[in-house]
Design an enzyme around this catalytic site. Structure first.
Site, PDB file in Angstrom:
ATOM      1  NE  ARG A 172     -17.589  68.252-101.598  1.00 34.28           N
ATOM      2  CZ  ARG A 172     -17.501  67.735-102.780  1.00 34.28           C
ATOM      3  NH1 ARG A 172     -18.172  67.980-103.748  1.00 34.28           N
ATOM      4  NH2 ARG A 172     -16.202  66.902-103.251  1.00 34.28           N
ATOM      5  CB  SER A 210     -12.766  66.602-101.325  1.00 32.78           C
ATOM      6  OG  SER A 210     -13.685  67.542-101.796  1.00 32.78           O
ATOM      7  CE1 TYR A 257     -20.822  67.675-105.607  1.00 36.87           C
ATOM      8  CE2 TYR A 257     -22.493  68.879-104.476  1.00 36.87           C
ATOM      9  CZ  TYR A 257     -21.330  67.841-104.402  1.00 36.87           C
ATOM     10  OH  TYR A 257     -20.776  67.337-103.226  1.00 36.87           O
TER      11      TYR A 257
HETATM   12  P1  NAD Z   1     -18.286  65.427-108.916  1.00 35.66           P
HETATM   13  O1  NAD Z   1     -17.515  64.310-108.393  1.00 35.66           O
HETATM   14  O2  NAD Z   1     -19.675  65.618-108.610  1.00 35.66           O
HETATM   15  O3  NAD Z   1     -18.145  65.517-110.404  1.00 35.66           O
HETATM   16  C1  NAD Z   1     -16.767  65.349-111.127  1.00 35.66           C
HETATM   17  C2  NAD Z   1     -16.568  66.081-112.254  1.00 35.66           C
HETATM   18  O4  NAD Z   1     -17.643  65.711-113.308  1.00 35.66           O
HETATM   19  C3  NAD Z   1     -17.323  67.707-111.949  1.00 35.66           C
HETATM   20  O5  NAD Z   1     -16.311  68.580-111.958  1.00 35.66           O
HETATM   21  C4  NAD Z   1     -18.277  67.880-113.018  1.00 35.66           C
HETATM   22  O6  NAD Z   1     -18.257  68.996-113.426  1.00 35.66           O
HETATM   23  C5  NAD Z   1     -17.880  66.834-113.904  1.00 35.66           C
HETATM   24  N1  NAD Z   1     -19.174  66.303-114.967  1.00 35.66           N
HETATM   25  C6  NAD Z   1     -20.429  66.123-114.918  1.00 35.66           C
HETATM   26  N2  NAD Z   1     -21.120  65.785-115.796  1.00 35.66           N
HETATM   27  C7  NAD Z   1     -20.020  65.814-116.825  1.00 35.66           C
HETATM   28  C8  NAD Z   1     -20.153  65.522-117.879  1.00 35.66           C
HETATM   29  N3  NAD Z   1     -21.350  65.071-118.671  1.00 35.66           N
HETATM   30  N4  NAD Z   1     -18.909  65.701-118.765  1.00 35.66           N
HETATM   31  C9  NAD Z   1     -17.687  66.003-118.281  1.00 35.66           C
HETATM   32  N5  NAD Z   1     -17.833  66.142-116.881  1.00 35.66           N
HETATM   33  C10 NAD Z   1     -18.787  66.179-116.244  1.00 35.66           C
HETATM   34  O7  NAD Z   1     -17.392  66.510-108.668  1.00 35.66           O
HETATM   35  P2  NAD Z   1     -16.553  66.804-107.290  1.00 35.66           P
HETATM   36  O8  NAD Z   1     -15.210  66.439-107.340  1.00 35.66           O
HETATM   37  O9  NAD Z   1     -17.326  66.421-106.013  1.00 35.66           O
HETATM   38  O10 NAD Z   1     -16.574  68.242-107.322  1.00 35.66           O
HETATM   39  C11 NAD Z   1     -17.624  69.165-107.448  1.00 35.66           C
HETATM   40  C12 NAD Z   1     -17.471  70.628-107.185  1.00 35.66           C
HETATM   41  O11 NAD Z   1     -17.389  70.836-105.853  1.00 35.66           O
HETATM   42  C13 NAD Z   1     -16.245  71.336-107.890  1.00 35.66           C
HETATM   43  O12 NAD Z   1     -16.256  72.726-108.206  1.00 35.66           O
HETATM   44  C14 NAD Z   1     -15.176  71.298-106.738  1.00 35.66           C
HETATM   45  O13 NAD Z   1     -14.292  72.467-106.863  1.00 35.66           O
HETATM   46  C15 NAD Z   1     -16.336  71.569-105.632  1.00 35.66           C
HETATM   47  N6  NAD Z   1     -15.899  71.547-104.223  1.00 35.66           N
HETATM   48  C16 NAD Z   1     -15.907  72.575-103.328  1.00 35.66           C
HETATM   49  C17 NAD Z   1     -15.464  72.502-102.108  1.00 35.66           C
HETATM   50  C18 NAD Z   1     -15.586  73.360-101.063  1.00 35.66           C
HETATM   51  O14 NAD Z   1     -15.730  74.500-101.265  1.00 35.66           O
HETATM   52  N7  NAD Z   1     -15.214  73.197 -99.805  1.00 35.66           N
HETATM   53  C19 NAD Z   1     -14.925  70.930-101.844  1.00 35.66           C
HETATM   54  C20 NAD Z   1     -14.657  70.164-102.767  1.00 35.66           C
HETATM   55  C21 NAD Z   1     -15.247  70.207-104.135  1.00 35.66           C
END
Ligand code: NAD
Length: 376
Positions: A122, A133, A228
């Site tokens: 990411r 994403s 994450y």
């Molecule tokens: P994910 O699919 O891994 O998880 C979805 C969400 O579930 C996350 O926000 C996580 O904190 C939450 N979660 C986990 N356990 C939980 C619980 N027990 N109760 C409630 N919520 C819980 O997440 P994602 O959509 O793949 O994104 C993960 C991170 O990566 C985010 O911070 C996102 O902003 C970041 N991200 C960064 C980039 C980049 O920099 N290029 C790109 C995409 C995502």
């Protein structure tokens, strides 16, 4: 170098890994492109459009696989098909590597280079390749549209001569990419939205979308360097359940998207919480494919609780919008191929030390090379 886009064979998979507009771009790079007949049909992309873009379209899947040097697919190849590949083939698809270890071993045995789309870092450099994403944002949108269509009431508040209808209350659990898009979509439809995540940093993002952040004091939580969530302790899970029970009872729709990278999805909503929800309310579990956030949710359809709440497991919402899901995925894959393409040599530079490849390459030269998978 011949690149192949295969037809998906899993039931319900309507996406395709490559769209015709990007066939042209790959040919301009210097690749020859083959497409299995019918590959784009479920996304509204006919063989003739691929052929017009310059692809050679054929129906002999095994023959196509034998000739290919790069294979693009949404879902993994079947283990039996991996044996047909030429040595050194680059296969790029979602691979679910922490749960599909037999598949990784089969790739290693075949001498292929297996790239897992889930493992692409990411990072800013790899942002254009971030298929997790691109698909998650569509899943978040599609979840809200599905909920709005299935709910026994409307989303927006309406003041009419026949009375005032109150806005639906939507709770989003897990505010990653899917959760953020779900909040934005539900807000656009006029719902009152509350959201919760274990990562405190998302509170500002939730508020900026016009939603309320549900505060549950879990103590130290935090996130990994990649952004994450970290896994909660059993005590923290209990605290979360208490806070969540009240919020569920007060919601018409609950959409769960919570994931912990490389681990089964956290179980957040249990039978007691579901029992506290009113008849007709809806719970959509977007994490059902990785174990589920909701007790009793099923990837095969709707489960109705004794109290009349409806629980829907949603294993593949991007497949409900296959045209745009394929467009985004294809763009992610084109960015990946372009990054590694050496135009002068007319080949992919997969031998080079590369930060992105280090993150997502599972197998090479007959071995499992990804450190996280070698450990597991
Ligand atoms: P994910 O699919 O891994 O998880 C979805 C969400 O579930 C996350 O926000 C996580 O904190 C939450 N979660 C986990 N356990 C939980 C619980 N027990 N109760 C409630 N919520 C819980 O997440 P994602 O959509 O793949 O994104 C993960 C991170 O990566 C985010 O911070 C996102 O902003 C970041 N991200 C960064 C980039 C980049 O920099 N290029 C790109 C995409 C995502």
């Amino acid at each position: 170098m011949r690149l192949l886009c295969l037809k998906e064979n899993e039931i319900g998979e309507t996406r395709v890994a490559l769209i015709p507009a990007e066939v042209k771009k790959l040919i301009q790079l210097g690749l020859a492109v083959s497409v299995e007949s019918g590959a784009g049909a479920a996304a509204g992309l006919a063989d003739a459009v691929y052929a017009a873009a310059g692809a050679s379209v054929g129906g002999d899947r095994a023959g196509l696989l034998r000739e290919a040097e790069v294979v693009l697919k949404v879902r993994p190849l079947m283990v039996g098909e991996i044996g047909v590949l030429k040595k050194g083939v680059l296969s790029v698809s979602f691979l679910d590597p922490f749960r599909q270890q037999e598949l990784t071993r089969a790739f290693a045995a075949s001498g292929a280079l297996a790239v897992s789309l889930e493992m692409i870092p990411r990072s800013t450099l790899a942002q254009k390749m971030d298929a997790l994403s691109s698909q998650a944002s569509l899943a978040g949108y599609a979840a809200v549209i599905l909920a709005a269509a299935k709910l026994d009431r409307i989303f927006p508040m309406m003041m009419t001569p026949a009375g005032t209808l109150t806005a639906a209350k939507v709770l989003i659990v897990g505010v990653g990419v899917a959760g953020l898009q779900a909040i934005a979509t539900a807000r656009r439809l006029g719902a009152r939205v509350t959201a919760f995540d274990t990562r405190p940093v998302v509170e500002e993002q939730v508020k900026s979308l016009g939603a309320k952040f549900l505060k549950i004091d879990l103590g130290e939580t935090g996130q990994t360097a990649q952004g994450y969530a970290k896994e909660l302790s059993p005590e923290q899970i209990e605290l979360q359940k208490k806070g969540m029970a009240r919020a569920c009872a007060d919601s018409d729709v609950v959409i769960t998207t919570a994931q912990v990278f490389g681990r089964p999805a956290p179980r957040i909503i249990n039978k007691e919480m579901l029992a506290g929800m009113r008849a007709g309310s809806l719970v959509l579990d977007l994490a059902v494919a990785t174990g589920g956030n909701v007790e009793g949710s099923s990837a095969d359809g709707e489960v109705v609780t004794d109290g009349g709440a409806r629980v829907l497991g949603c294993p593949n919402l991007p497949a409900t919008v296959p045209f745009h899901a394929s467009q985004m995925l294809s763009s992610n894959l084109l960015a990946f191929i372009t990054h590694f393409w050496d135009k002068e040599a007319g080949r992919l530079r997969t031998d080079a030390e590369d930060e992105i490849l280090r993150g997502c390459l599972l197998t090479k030269d007959g071995a499992i090379v990804h450190p996280a998978l070698r450990q597991s």
